[in-house]
Design an enzyme around this catalytic site. Structure first.
Site, mmCIF file in Angstrom:
data_model
loop_
_atom_site.group_PDB
_atom_site.id
_atom_site.type_symbol
_atom_site.label_atom_id
_atom_site.label_comp_id
_atom_site.label_asym_id
_atom_site.label_seq_id
_atom_site.Cartn_x
_atom_site.Cartn_y
_atom_site.Cartn_z
ATOM 1 N N GLU A 1 -9.592 -10.675 -7.513
ATOM 2 C CA GLU A 1 -8.621 -9.578 -7.403
ATOM 3 C C GLU A 1 -7.506 -9.705 -8.439
ATOM 4 O OE1 GLU A 1 -7.489 -9.723 -3.265
ATOM 5 O OE2 GLU A 1 -9.485 -9.110 -2.598
ATOM 6 N N LYS B 1 0.832 -1.198 0.000
ATOM 7 C CA LYS B 1 0.000 0.000 0.000
ATOM 8 C C LYS B 1 0.878 1.263 0.000
ATOM 9 C CE LYS B 1 -3.900 -2.169 2.500
ATOM 10 N NZ LYS B 1 -4.614 -2.197 3.809
ATOM 11 N N TYR C 1 -12.185 -2.897 -3.129
ATOM 12 C CA TYR C 1 -12.699 -3.023 -1.755
ATOM 13 C C TYR C 1 -14.229 -3.092 -1.731
ATOM 14 C CZ TYR C 1 -8.173 -2.347 0.578
ATOM 15 O OH TYR C 1 -6.892 -2.501 1.061
ATOM 16 N N HIS D 1 -2.000 -5.291 1.347
ATOM 17 C CA HIS D 1 -3.252 -6.003 1.105
ATOM 18 C C HIS D 1 -2.873 -7.404 0.637
ATOM 19 C CE1 HIS D 1 -7.136 -7.277 -0.381
ATOM 20 N NE2 HIS D 1 -6.478 -7.750 -1.418
ATOM 21 N N ASN E 1 -1.579 -0.236 7.339
ATOM 22 C CA ASN E 1 -1.005 -1.538 7.690
ATOM 23 C C ASN E 1 -0.235 -2.174 6.538
ATOM 24 O OD1 ASN E 1 -3.164 -2.110 6.098
ATOM 25 N ND2 ASN E 1 -4.304 -3.292 7.611
#
Ligand code: GDP
Ligand code: MG
Length: 158
Positions: free
Chosen positions: A137, A10, A50, A126, A123
């Site tokens: 995905e 990310k 998402y 993904h 965090n």
């Protein structure tokens, strides 16, 4: 079973210069990178990626987070790769992530702290949660010709 899973570094991981370190962790475990690219996620792409979270209270912050800089996308292949990659990444909340996991070693923020600021918990990664998500995905992020079939040295010595 040999599986493929989608991993994103990310924007926080990219701007912190952690790509090399993060990629090494997957390579060190013998997992194989079969696709890789850098791209800047659009708002539409964020909503598609998402999908399951768009109606949740943290979605506004999550969209802002995932679109605030470029991400590095990878397709990673290996034995039970979906589960193994999630194990290397660690649990979603950085505060709860054990040392030794990517999230535990490089982040520490709690849900409570992030929710109070109306931001997503940053965090770093993904990783697809299950087989169905992985297939959806991977096809969202990578064209078939961007995924490569080759043998790495771990396979040669297994
Ligand atoms: P993941 O599969 O471990 O990434 O977790 P989820 O799919 O449940 O959530 C997607 C992302 O939204 C997470 O990685 C976090 O960046 C963010 N997020 C999830 N739950 C929360 C929450 O309760 N509060 C906040 N602020 N962010 C969250
Ligand atoms: Mg998820």
């Amino acid at each position: 079973m040999i599986e493929k899973t989608l991993v994103l570094i990310k924007p926080d991981g990219v701007v912190r210069g952690l790509c090399g370190n993060i990629i090494s962790r997957f390579e060190n475990a013998g997992l194989k990178i079969v696709g890789m690219k850098m791209l800047w996620v659009s708002r539409d792409m964020a909503k598609e990626h998402y999908k399951e979270h768009v109606d949740k209270p943290f979605y506004v912050g999550l969209e802002k987070f995932i679109t605030e800089g470029p991400v590095v996308g990878m397709v990673i292949e290996g034995n039970d790769a979906i589960e193994v990659v999630r194990k290397i990444v660690g649990p979603t909340e950085p505060k709860a992530a054990q040392p030794g996991t990517i999230r535990g070693d490089f982040s520490h923020i709690s849900y409570k702290f992030a929710d109070n600021k109306n931001i997503a918990v940053k965090n770093l990664i993904h990783a697809s949660a299950n087989q169905e998500d992985a297939e959806r995905e991977i096809s969202l992020w990578f064209a078939p010709e961007q995924i490569h079939d080759y043998e790495n040295v771990f396979e040669k010595t297994l």
